[in-house]
Design a protein around this motif. Structure first.
Motif, short mmCIF file in Angstrom:
data_model
loop_
_atom_site.label_atom_id
_atom_site.label_comp_id
_atom_site.label_asym_id
_atom_site.label_seq_id
_atom_site.Cartn_x
_atom_site.Cartn_y
_atom_site.Cartn_z
N CYS A 449 4.48 -3.28 -0.11
CA CYS A 449 3.38 -2.52 0.51
C CYS A 449 3.73 -2.19 1.95
O CYS A 449 4.60 -2.83 2.56
CB CYS A 449 2.05 -3.27 0.44
SG CYS A 449 1.98 -4.74 1.50
N ASP A 450 3.09 -1.18 2.47
CA ASP A 450 3.21 -0.75 3.86
C ASP A 450 1.79 -0.52 4.38
O ASP A 450 1.30 0.61 4.43
CB ASP A 450 4.01 0.55 3.95
CG ASP A 450 5.27 0.40 4.79
OD1 ASP A 450 5.53 -0.73 5.25
OD2 ASP A 450 5.98 1.39 5.00
N PRO A 451 1.07 -1.59 4.77
CA PRO A 451 -0.34 -1.44 5.15
C PRO A 451 -0.52 -0.48 6.32
O PRO A 451 0.21 -0.54 7.32
CB PRO A 451 -0.76 -2.86 5.52
CG PRO A 451 0.24 -3.75 4.86
CD PRO A 451 1.52 -2.98 4.86
N ILE A 452 -1.51 0.42 6.22
CA ILE A 452 -1.80 1.42 7.24
C ILE A 452 -3.28 1.35 7.58
O ILE A 452 -4.13 1.33 6.68
CB ILE A 452 -1.44 2.84 6.75
CG1 ILE A 452 0.04 2.93 6.37
CG2 ILE A 452 -1.79 3.88 7.81
CD1 ILE A 452 0.39 4.21 5.65
N ASN A 453 -3.61 1.33 8.86
CA ASN A 453 -5.00 1.40 9.27
C ASN A 453 -5.52 2.81 9.03
O ASN A 453 -4.88 3.80 9.38
CB ASN A 453 -5.18 1.05 10.74
CG ASN A 453 -6.60 1.27 11.22
OD1 ASN A 453 -6.95 2.31 11.73
ND2 ASN A 453 -7.43 0.27 11.01
N LYS A 454 -6.70 2.91 8.41
CA LYS A 454 -7.33 4.19 8.12
C LYS A 454 -8.77 4.15 8.62
O LYS A 454 -9.43 3.11 8.55
CB LYS A 454 -7.31 4.47 6.61
CG LYS A 454 -5.91 4.51 5.99
CD LYS A 454 -5.98 4.51 4.45
CE LYS A 454 -4.60 4.46 3.81
NZ LYS A 454 -3.94 5.77 3.84
#
Length: 1015
Positions: A449-454
């Motif tokens: 995974c590559d967690p991204i703030n949205k």
């Protein structure tokens, strides 16, 4: 420069002067001695004795005017004795001396032999007729008796008149997070947090961030809000905490309290549900175990005191949920409202203090408080999004690193007139935060995974990952002091120095290797990307924060004047720094130039004078009525944080329009996805400088070097009050205060605005006038709204162009003023205190463009959207707003005791900039045709037209005390927010479906069970 070695020598002196110390606790007895005919008596020996003094007694002799003063006394219960050959001895017992108070004790001696003695139980004075300082003192018996919630310096201060806590605390539920004490129009950065007179402020937030003090280590807390003497630089709340030393008898204390969700009332009332609150802030569990003990290692020679605290607070977070399992989280998230996020916290404190009486003239002491803090779910501010609903994966973790405070001091009474003190204090708050939740860390480690703030600008949803990068901080501050006092009966002169030095290392990087950005949506459609210049490796230095002062005190019959002067020298810098090119891969893919190695740079060097003057007049000469006044200049506090904006290694953002979100499945891919122009052409490089410095900006040279040097901001405070003892143990005070700010910082981008005239560059912005949504669409905005609003669209060729110069504003003003009344009453074994404070703070910040901080961001500087018609609050009605505080305890029959506090505040923002609510339009090219910027936040309603509701908090305690052979213990039942008010503390302010959605409410009625043991 010669100033640097001089500063080093001074600091080394303070450090090496035998494990130095603080300024005096400054409690004192003072008065005059006469014979029965009214003639003054020089040569009378006046002795103060108390178990609080390790040396047992302190004595002086009255001067030629018959006056005396005994200074540098610790708070406690005293006996004062007056002795002179040929006269009867007078002994007064049971006098309670509080911190930073000069207690008036005069005597009239009768002719007689020394063997003849008159012993009386004296009343404790309630009026200080020699000090102009505005002060409220809470001794340990009050701290133990009254329900204080979190038992920390903020929750204790919040019950005092004129002091406001930035975030309300019900039963200690807010006690694990940094809150700020605000008073008389000051900022949190201007507070002076002291232990035994040594300043121990942290270095972050320019000193506005504090440690988590162990309440069990203190005997008394003194909060000053006005008339502060020259030994302290800033003019905010001055808190001086006097630690326990131990004593000649082994004594100890235990405090334990506990509560959980079963002891809290309904946390989701229907009226808040109707406003969009899906889940309110509420308690999961809380506990506080505090054990303290002290006694002699050598009687009258060496005392030891220690305290251990284990303190945990777990809260359900309002409108924050785990996402529904396996649901798509690309453009929004689906909350599982049955699984609310818990903000879990734990603090452990281990403290020890040694006090050693070297001989009859010299005393040394040392203490260390080691603190370990853990936080499992920290909610961070998300740029551009008025958060209305949060997902659990958007919370970060904070892990314990090195937290400690340490202090050493040496005090010497060379003669009964000449006193010396020197000392050092160290505050280390090193920590890490921004860390991904454990589940996300695991999948990042597994490369799955590559967690991204949205975040959605319209709905207010925040999800995916923490918005800020993971960072490691190492803020360390050292403060050394030295002072010399010469004291006679009618005169006291003190001179000394205070020197702080320190540094802050900040390393920031996203844990996901393919991420240096946040994604922004608007109603589910891709809107923009916030790119960060990570990784960063920033090193900032506080080279010197030096104050050299002289404070004089003269008592002329009934009048005491206290003129003082303080000279301040301030220097900050950053060292040579940079990151390897190999670590800039993402930025290079996104089209940014590689960042070089940046050279060392000095910030402005400030040298300032700060005069202080106070006066107190004993109106009737009986020590029961005093008229007081003061006029003081205070420099605004700085450390390293305000200057981090000039460090090219500091964290920076660039918000860019996302042109093709659907082309890559609404996932931003660096180097592939298409973006609009940069809003910061020098992003990741030096783009700003303070006027008068030699900072080199790429492509522009040294534009600040030829300008007059930016001057240090300051404020001037004036206050006047009258204090009266109505009867024994009962006093009242009424006063007026006013504080005005000067040299406020203005940020100008010369590519957009003329530096000299302030006029916008022709063609830089195009006005767009649209109907006000609060008139046409959203009728629930509240307040008064103009029919139309104007939004300024920047010339596309100028987006991100130029640089920022910080200079002093020539037009902006900031004035706080108000009235205050307080009372204090000692009734038998009970005590009552409280009063009211009514005031207002009015800004004209049109040149600083809405900023109350030191400097605006690159995007904000010279942007007229930040200088709307609302920026001058002098043009709009601004009512005085009133707070009311009451507190106290009273004994009941059968060893019961009832106590409580009441706080009543006008609804506000917990901010020094304003108390009213904004309603903002998040303007984007989609809802504002012709706008070239990715987004602008535009205020829609007039100032002072919309306020949060007033909130009242009543906290009660019923306790039953039981006697022990040596001591006592009690069981107690606390009820916090007994009225069960659910006032909204914060709400969404962006027009849209989430407008007026509560984001924080006052916690519901909470009951805690506890026990105290004193032996």
């Amino acid at each position: 420069m010669t100033s640097r070695p001089i500063g080093n020598v001074i600091f080394a002196f303070a450090w090496l002067a035998l494990t130095p110390a603080a300024a005096f606790a400054q409690s004192a007895f003072a008065g005059a001695v006469k014979d029965t005919s009214g003639a003054v008596l020089p040569g009378v020996t006046v002795e103060a004795s108390s178990p609080a003094l390790i040396e047992g007694t302190r004595s002086v002799v009255t001067d030629g005017s018959g006056q005396y003063k005994i200074v540098d006394l610790r708070p406690g219960i005293y006996t004062v004795t007056f002795t002179m050959p040929g006269f009867k001895t007078i002994k007064r017992t049971g006098i309670e001396l509080q911190t930073n108070v000069t207690a008036p004790e005069s005597a009239e001696l009768e002719v007689g032999s020394l063997e003849e003695s008159i012993t009386v139980t004296a009343q404790t004075p309630t009026v200080d007729v020699q000090n102009a300082v505005q002060q409220q003192v809470l001794p340990q018996r009050v701290l133990d008796a009254v329900p204080m919630g979190g038992r920390n310096i903020q929750s204790v201060g919040a019950i005092l008149v004129g002091i406001t806590q930035s975030t309300p605390d019900v039963g200690g539920t807010q006690g694990m997070q940094q809150t700020t004490l605000l008073g008389h129009g000051t900022d949190g950065r201007d507070n002076a947090i002291m232990v035994d007179g040594i300043r121990l402020n942290g270095i972050e937030s320019d000193g506005g961030v504090q440690q988590y003090y162990n309440e069990g280590m203190f005997a008394e807390m003194s909060y000053q809000t006005g008339g502060i003497a020259a030994e302290t630089s800033s003019g905010g709340v001055r808190l001086n905490m006097i630690p326990k030393d131990g004593g000649n008898v082994l004594k100890g204390d235990l405090f334990y309290s506990y509560s959980n969700s079963h002891l809290q009332n309904n946390v989701l009332p229907p009226d808040l549900v109707a406003k969009g609150l899906l889940a309110g802030s509420s308690l999961h569990s809380i506990h506080d175990l505090n054990v303290s003990a002290g006694g002699p290692l050598l009687v009258n020679k060496l005392w030891l005191f220690g305290s251990v605290r284990h303190w945990g607070v777990n809260n359900f977070q309002a409108n924050s949920f785990y996402p529904v399992a396996n649901a798509s989280q690309v453009t929004s998230f689906t909350p599982d409202t049955s699984k609310q996020v818990i903000d879990n916290n734990l603090i452990k404190s281990f403290m020890a203090r040694l006090t050693y009486q070297v001989d009859s003239k010299n005393k040394v002491s040392y203490y260390l408080d080691r603190i370990i803090k853990f936080r499992g779910h920290e909610q961070q501010t998300t740029p551009g999004v008025s958060g209305a609903q949060w997902a659990e994966d958007a919370f970060s973790s904070r892990l314990p690193k090195i937290y400690y405070m340490s202090e050493a001091k040496w005090t010497a009474t060379w003669t009964n007139k000449l006193l010396f003190a020197t000392g050092i204090g160290i505050n280390n708050e090193s920590y890490t935060t921004g860390e991904l939740q454990p589940g996300l860390e695991a999948c990042v480690a597994a490369l799955t995974c590559d967690p991204i703030n949205k975040g959605d600008l319209t709905t207010g949803q925040v999800w995916g990952a923490p918005s800020a990068p993971y960072y490691r901080r190492l803020p360390v501050r050292e403060t050394g002091i030295a002072s010399l006092s010469y004291v006679t009966g009618s005169h006291a002169f003190k001179t000394g120095m205070e020197l702080s030095r320190g540094s802050n290392t900040i390393q920031q990087v996203f844990q996901a290797p393919g991420v240096n950005f946040d994604e922004r949506f608007s109603s589910g459609a891709g809107n923009s990307v916030v790119i960060y210049n990570t990784p960063t490796d920033e090193h900032d230095k506080l080279n010197a924060d030096l104050g050299i002062y002289a404070q004089d005190t003269w008592t002329l019959k009934r009048l005491t004047v206290t003129p003082g002067m303080r000279w301040e020298y301030f220097k900050a810098s950053y060292s040579e720094q940079g990151v390897p090119i190999a670590n800039q891969t993402l930025l290079l893919k996104e089209g940014y130039p590689a960042r070089p190695l940046f050279p060392q740079q000095n910030m402005p060097i400030w040298k300032n004078w700060s005069p202080r003057f106070g006066a107190a007049y004993d109106l009737f000469g009986d020590g029961k009525t005093a008229i007081k006044g003061s006029v003081n200049k205070y420099m605004v506090a700085y450390s390293t944080v305000s200057f981090q904006v000039y460090n090219p290694m500091g964290i920076s953002q660039d918000t860019r329009t996302w042109l093709d979100p659907t082309a890559t499945g609404n996932v931003f891919i660096p180097g592939v996805s298409q973006l609009g122009p940069s809003t910061n052409a020098l992003f990741g490089q030096i783009f700003r400088c303070p006027a008068g410095t030699n900072v080199t900006i790429p492509g522009f040279g040294q534009p600040c070097a030829s300008l007059p040097e930016v001057q240090r901001p300051y404020n001037v405070e004036a206050n006047v009050s009258i204090q009266r003892e109505l009867r024994q143990g009962v006093s009242v005070t009424f006063g007026y205060f006013r504080r005005s700010y000067y040299n406020q910082i203005a940020s100008v981008n010369p590519a957009l605005q003329d530096l000299k005239t302030g006029a916008m560059v022709p063609g830089a912005f195009t006005p767009i006038t649209i109907p006000n949504p609060c008139v046409t669409t959203f009728t629930n905005c509240g307040g008064s709204a103009p029919a139309t609003i104007t939004i300024y669209s920047i010339n596309p060729a100028l987006i991100g162009k130029g640089y920022v110069i910080d200079t002093n504003s020539s037009t902006d003003t900031r004035v706080a003023q108000g009235y205050e009344g307080t009372f204090s009453a000692r009734l038998a074994d009970g005590q009552l205190f409280g009063g009211f404070s009514t005031g207002k703070q009015v800004y004209n910040n049109c040149q600083t463009l809405g900023s109350a901080s030191t400097a605006l961001t690159f995007v904000q500087a010279s942007n007229p959207n930040f200088a709307t018609q609302f920026c001058n609050q002098n043009l709009y009605p601004d009512p005085f707003r009133t707070q009311i505080k009451l507190g106290g305890s009273y004994p009941l029959p059968a060893a019961f005791n009832v106590s409580g506090t009441f706080q009543s505040y006008p609804g506000g923002q917990g901010s020094t900039t304003r108390s009213y609510l904004d309603v903002n339009l998040s303007a984007t090219p989609r809802n504002t045709p012709g706008l070239n910027q990715p987004s602008e936040s535009i205020p829609l309603i007039l100032p002072n037209g919309k306020f949060l509701p007033r909130w009242n908090q009543l906290d009660l305690r019923l306790a039953r005390k039981f006697k022990l052979a040596k001591g006592d213990w009690q069981v107690q039942f606390d009820m916090f927010n007994a009225l069960n008010g659910h006032a909204v503390i914060a709400q969404s302010t962006t027009v849209g479906s989430a407008l007026n959605t509560p984001t924080q409410v006052l916690q519901s009625r909470l009951m805690e069970l506890g026990v105290q043991l004193h032996f």
